[in-house]
Design an enzyme around this catalytic site. Structure first.
Site, PDB file in Angstrom:
ATOM      1  CD  GLU A  81      -2.533  -0.864   2.768  1.00 28.07           C
ATOM      2  OE1 GLU A  81      -3.576  -1.474   2.937  1.00 28.07           O
ATOM      3  OE2 GLU A  81      -1.996  -0.173   3.645  1.00 28.07           O
ATOM      4  CB  CYS A  95       2.528   7.450   3.445  1.00 27.09           C
ATOM      5  SG  CYS A  95       2.627   6.195   4.721  1.00 27.09           S
ATOM      6  CB  CYS A 102       4.517  -5.569   9.630  1.00 24.40           C
ATOM      7  SG  CYS A 102       5.757  -4.865  10.748  1.00 24.40           S
ATOM      8  CB  CYS A 106       2.293  -2.681  16.831  1.00 25.97           C
ATOM      9  SG  CYS A 106       4.093  -2.524  16.732  1.00 25.97           S
ATOM     10  CB  CYS A 109      -0.367  -1.701  13.651  1.00 26.28           C
ATOM     11  SG  CYS A 109       0.155  -1.474  11.947  1.00 26.28           S
ATOM     12  CB  CYS A 316      -0.307   1.673   8.893  1.00 20.03           C
ATOM     13  SG  CYS A 316       0.944   0.440   8.809  1.00 20.03           S
TER      14      CYS A 316
END
Ligand code: SAH
Length: 365
Positions: A81, A95, A102, A106, A109, A316
């Site tokens: 993205e 961005c 990932c 977290c 997120c 995100c």
């Protein structure tokens, strides 16, 4: 454009050919056809042998505030993205993602709840920017999309080296990290004057470990030490990002704790309204304003980030997470929803208080 493949394909051509292709591409050409100083036969060969982008646009979404979010797939069908943010003063900030998914988890997120795919290549990072560069000039960039940029630093630096060709200087390029200490150290040593942003999100280790598991590996004291070495060497302020989670990290005492932890000469805090992903409730506007006021009263600068692209799931990982075929089980709601112990109230922190607090924050890990 896969720049390695481009160089291989042009191996038998004079060296300036690859530079010509890159110059056109970096200036926003839409395809090889536009590269009029290249022989037509070479343009045709490139078109058949080197795909113009290493990414395929799957979907894009345009928000009412001008923000555009794009979801791409790599050639091996990994989601990626990127977001273009347009500001009234004319700034155009991109961005980008550094990884597909990932490896970190977290809790707040959306990307953290997806499967980790793989590191992106420098070309795949640049292709996210080039996608937007083809519609308009861009001048700022942040590595705040999917992934942890400092865990893919070779590709991130490889892409960063070429960004000035696209109109984005190193001073206008920011790298955001969970606090991956070896990466912060390497970033400190690079020649490029890149900006550093730290996703802190909690003023003490107990809470931070509950919402960001990476804190068990690199606790707050160690991360801040690396950031301070960065500042000492580069003389560039470090931005501390702090996502505002209702009842989790937004109490007055936590604002005071944060202000006590961070040297105002080195850090500036950016409070981020939570873009809901299901795990928490975001702090109210009033709570964010009160938190900001408490920090500023203690001498640390704090701004509240403008929310952009709310109506298009621009946080995100949100678009890709929706597409992800096998997401893991959802996390318990507000699993980390305990407030930190109150810090003593009163006058602003001294440097000595700050050092003492940091040491005790470390011990609570
Ligand atoms: N891994 C890097 C960069 C990607 S995340 C990092 O953690 O810094 C970029 C920023 O967005 C981080 O500060 C992250 O904490 C924040 N973020 C993630 N999910 C969010 C959400 N739902 N709402 C608001 N900010 C979020």
């Amino acid at each position: 454009m896969d720049l390695d493949l481009l160089h291989e394909t042009l191996a038998s051509e004079p060296a300036f050919r690859a530079r010509q292709v890159w110059r056109w591409t970096a200036h926003g050409a839409a395809g090889y056809d536009e590269m009029t100083d290249l022989p037509a036969a070479l343009r045709a060969r490139l078109a058949s042998e080197v795909p113009f982008s290493s990414l395929r646009l799957v979907r894009d979404a345009h928000a009412s505030d001008g923000t555009v979010k794009a979801l791409f797939h790599t050639v091996d069908e990994r989601p990626v993205e990127a977001v273009l943010m347009r500001y009234r003063d004319g700034r155009r900030s991109v961005c980008v993602s550094s990884q597909s998914g990932c490896p970190l988890t977290c809790t707040f997120c959306a990307t953290g709840s997806m499967r980790f795919g793989r590191n992106l290549t420098a070309s795949e990072i640049l292709d996210q920017v080039l996608h937007f560069r083809r519609t308009e000039p861009v001048d700022h960039l942040v590595f705040m999309g999917m992934g942890e940029p400092l865990m893919n630093l070779d590709a991130v630096l490889g892409a960063a080296e070429r960004l000035p060709d696209l109109g984005i200087t190193h001073r206008c390029t920011g790298v955001s990290t969970v606090g991956w200490v070896p990466g912060i150290r390497r970033l400190t040593e690079t020649e490029m004057p890149l900006r550093l942003a730290l996703s802190l999100h909690a003023p003490e280790d107990g809470l931070r470990s509950r919402i960001m598991a990476i804190n068990d590996r690199y606790p707050i004291a160690e991360v801040l030490e690396a950031c301070e070495a960065f500042y000492a060497r580069r003389r560039r302020r470090v931005f501390v990002e702090y996502v505002m989670l209702a009842g989790v990290n937004d109490a007055y005492a936590q604002a005071v704790q944060l202000a006590t932890l961070l040297d105002p000469r080195i850090y500036k805090v950016n409070l981020i309204p939570y873009n809901p992903t299901g795990a928490y409730d975001g702090s109210s506007r009033g709570a964010i304003a009160a938190f900001q006021a408490a920090i500023e009263k203690h001498g640390l600068r704090a701004t509240v980030r403008l929310t952009r692209g709310r109506d298009i799931d621009a946080a995100c990982g949100q678009l890709a997470a929706k597409d992800d075929a096998t997401p893991p089980a959802p996390r318990p709601r507000a699993a980390a929803g305990r407030a930190a112990p109150s810090a003593p109230r009163g006058s602003g922190p001294s440097a000595r208080d700050r050092a003492a607090r940091r040491a005790s924050a470390g011990r609570r890990a």
